[in-house]
Design an enzyme around this catalytic site. Structure first.
Site, PDB file in Angstrom:
ATOM      1  CD  GLU A  41      -2.092   1.337   2.674  1.00  0.00           C
ATOM      2  OE1 GLU A  41      -2.584   2.433   3.288  1.00  0.00           O
ATOM      3  OE2 GLU A  41      -2.275  -0.205   3.115  1.00  0.00           O
ATOM      4  NE  ARG A  45      -0.548   7.300   6.207  1.00  0.00           N
ATOM      5  CZ  ARG A  45      -0.395   6.822   6.615  1.00  0.00           C
ATOM      6  NH1 ARG A  45       1.327   6.943   7.578  1.00  0.00           N
ATOM      7  NH2 ARG A  45      -0.791   5.629   7.078  1.00  0.00           N
ATOM      8  CE  LYS A 128      -6.440   1.655   7.279  1.00  0.00           C
ATOM      9  NZ  LYS A 128      -5.391   3.040   6.729  1.00  0.00           N
TER      10      LYS A 128
END
Length: 215
Positions: A41, A45, A128
Site C-alpha cells: 500500500e 501522504r 480495514k
C-alpha cells in the site's frame, strides 16, 4: 470477494509505504519481492506517493494499492496510476462508490459496528480496521465479527512482528497492514538490503507459525 482482495488474503501482509522520493520506488518494489512480500500500500501522504505507486505498479508480481485516499479525485488518480486497491483511514461513501465504479477493491477504514454495517450495505466483505491498537485490537475485531460474520478485517495501526501472527490466527482477519518492514528512513536512504531482510523475516515468521499450526 474481489480478485484483488483474494491476492491480499494470500499475501497476508500488506506493507504501508510512506515514500519521499519516487526514484526509490522501483528498487523498493524489487526489495519487497526479494523478501517474499507480494503486496504493498503506497500512501498518498507525500507528494511522491502517486508517482511511486505508478512505478511500483509496473513491477510484475507485486499487487499495489493506494493508501490514505480521502477523496474521489484521489481514487481516480490512483486508478489511472495503476492501483489495484484503495485504502482509506475511514469510511466515505463517495470514495467507496468511486472505487467500485473503477473496478478496484475498496478497503475503507472502520472503527464501529455502524461503519461495519455501512460497509456491508455498500457491498463490501473486507474492510480495514483502524487504528487497531487504539480500538481494542483482535478482541474488538472478533466482537464485531460475531454479529457480522460476512465481514473480514485488515487491522492497521500498531501491527508489527510482535502481534501479526495473533491477528492472522483469527478467521475474521484476512491480512495485516503495517510498516515495520518498510521503515521510512530506510526507504529514503535507499537501504533496500535492510528492507529485503525485514521482509524476509516477516514472511519467515508467518511460515514458522503455519508450520506450528498457529495459522
Amino acid at each position: 470477494m474481489h480478485t484483488t482482495t483474494a491476492r491480499l488474503t494470500a499475501a497476508r501482509i500488506v506493507p504501508v509505504i510512506v515514500i519521499d522520493d519516487a526514484a526509490r520506488a522501483s528498487d523498493l518494489a524489487h526489495a519487497l519481492l526479494a523478501g517474499g512480500i507480494t503486496s504493498a500500500e503506497v500512501t498518498l501522504r507525500t507528494p511522491a506517493g502517486l508517482d511511486a505507486l505508478a512505478a511500483m505498479a509496473t513491477v510484475p508480481g507485486l499487487t499495489v494499492g493506494a493508501g490514505t485516499v480521502l477523496t474521489p479525485e484521489q481514487v481516480q488518480r490512483s486508478a489511472d496510476a495503476g492501483a489495484a486497491f484503495i485504502v482509506s483511514p475511514g469510511f466515505d461513501d463517495d470514495v467507496v462508490a468511486t472505487t467500485l465504479d473503477r473496478g478496484l477493491a475498496a478497503l475503507p477504514g472502520i472503527a464501529t459496528a455502524t461503519e461495519a454495517m455501512r460497509a456491508l450495505r455498500a457491498g463490501l466483505t473486507e474492510v480495514k480496521f483502524f487504528p487497531a491498537d487504539r480500538l481494542g485490537g483482535l478482541a474488538t475485531i472478533e466482537a464485531l465479527a460475531a454479529p457480522l460474520p460476512q465481514l473480514r478485517f485488515m487491522p492497521s495501526g500498531g501491527v508489527g512482528a510482535h502481534n501479526a501472527v495473533e491477528y492472522l490466527s483469527s478467521a475474521a482477519v484476512f491480512a495485516v497492514s503495517g510498516s515495520w518492514m518498510v521503515n521510512r528512513a530506510a526507504i529514503a536512504a535507499g537501504d533496500h538490503d535492510t528492507i529485503r531482510s525485514a521482509s524476509a523475516a516477516a514472511i519467515a515468521l508467518l511460515e514458522a507459525a503455519s508450520a506450528d499450526g498457529a495459522l
